[in-house]
Enzyme design. Sequence first.
Site, short mmCIF file in Angstrom:
data_model
loop_
_atom_site.label_atom_id
_atom_site.label_comp_id
_atom_site.label_asym_id
_atom_site.label_seq_id
_atom_site.Cartn_x
_atom_site.Cartn_y
_atom_site.Cartn_z
NE ARG A 1 -27.71 -9.29 -7.59
CZ ARG A 1 -28.08 -10.18 -6.66
NH1 ARG A 1 -27.15 -10.79 -5.93
NH2 ARG A 1 -29.34 -10.42 -6.44
CE1 TYR B 1 -17.03 -17.20 -1.99
CE2 TYR B 1 -17.34 -19.39 -2.93
CZ TYR B 1 -17.41 -18.52 -1.85
OH TYR B 1 -17.86 -18.97 -0.63
CB CYS C 1 4.73 5.94 -7.72
SG CYS C 1 3.97 6.61 -9.22
#
Length: 460
Positions: free
Chosen positions: A449, A433, A47
């Site tokens: 949502r 957050y 990779c």
Amino acid sequence: MAAERLVVVGGDAAGMAAASQARRLRKPDELAITAFERGHFTSYSACGIPYWVGGEVDGPDALIARTAEEHRARDIDLRMRTEVTELDLDGGRVRTRELDNGGRESWTGFDKLVLATGARPLRPDLPGIDAPGVHGVQTLDDGQALLDTLDASSGRRAVVVGAGYIGVEMAEALIRRGYAVTVLERSSQPMSTLDPDMGALVHEAMCGMGIETVRGTTVTGVLTDTDGRARAVTTEDAEYPADVVVLGMGVRPETTLAAAAGLPLGESGGLLTDLAMRVRGQDHLWAGGDCVEVMDLVSGRTRHIALGTHANKHGQVIGANVGGGYATFPGVVGTAVSKVCDLEIARTGLLERQAHAAGLRFVPVTVEATNRAGYYPGARPMHVKMLAERRTGRLLGVQIVGREGAGKRVDIAAVALTAGMTVEQMTALDLGYAPPFSPVWDPVLVAARKAAGAVRAAGA
């Protein structure tokens, strides 16, 4: 009592992880381990080759996790530049040929056998496809050959055939080296590992980076100069000059030996195994890495995914079982992440076409959000696409395209898929957050949502 004999075919991630784990569990007088590798390198990161070519990392030594000498120091008889040419399963032996010793052949017996033969790059049978200057990128040997061509070339035009993970990563590497890059892709958008609408975002970004991307075109051959070297790539309706050609058309399982021995193969040609990575129908034969198909935990079908992360896990499981322990590999959800310049590209779970093929009814939603609070410096747009099963709301797949911080967000979805969560359940996830890292509602939760609302609206 004589030691049991373990033979490993393939000396990269899966093969040497299996050998190393087996050695941890069993001493040399209990288990003699012989491994065969036909290349010049072992236990390396394929990779990392595009980043070596692009000059971002040194190589090839920087890409080698463990050298042949290090393996031998742990009592693993690793024989480099030795190709296994035949499996005699009834006789419990393999035929080998030494590639640097006049082709000398011999037989080696085994009590237990591990196949870790990897994958081979797709190389279509086209005029000029084997000409000097045309390169696949699968091994460190391939990477060195490409660099040798780049160093010897006085031109600065490159054509990359295929716009999958390897294709876009190699396009970036060549841009970094000062080449004018054209990418030829037969699909309608680059990155066929994404849905076309998300692939279109990648195409737009590649164009903005100066990478010419020609979509919906089929390569018909490679033209050569008077010295026989590649000078252009032809399609059905055009010709693209090239001082170097890189093939990035994907890979297929390397199961030539397995097929000749009559071992069970899946739809993509990969070996089929049980949860312990034992080849189906075989008591003393295991397989892992890019040569196998594994269970997709979302669709319930086997699929071939060539990734070093899986190969290392397969090897650990195989080594534990060969060494007298017990381990299983339950399957995958199809997570992958890549980048082209500063654009991060990620997916996990099913694409729309894969969900249709699995007979699933679903609702797709796409949202645009930002990677951090909109008022925080450096906030950049991020697109998240989510698929949810229509009746149950079960998460089926997520795709993300954006800048800094976009790619690794896919891990949230990978965990949710593995846990079998619904999109409704995802909306309550307690994610980290702070304004430098995320808006109050993380983009993945915004998509969840919206998907939950779409599921409710769709009904049964």
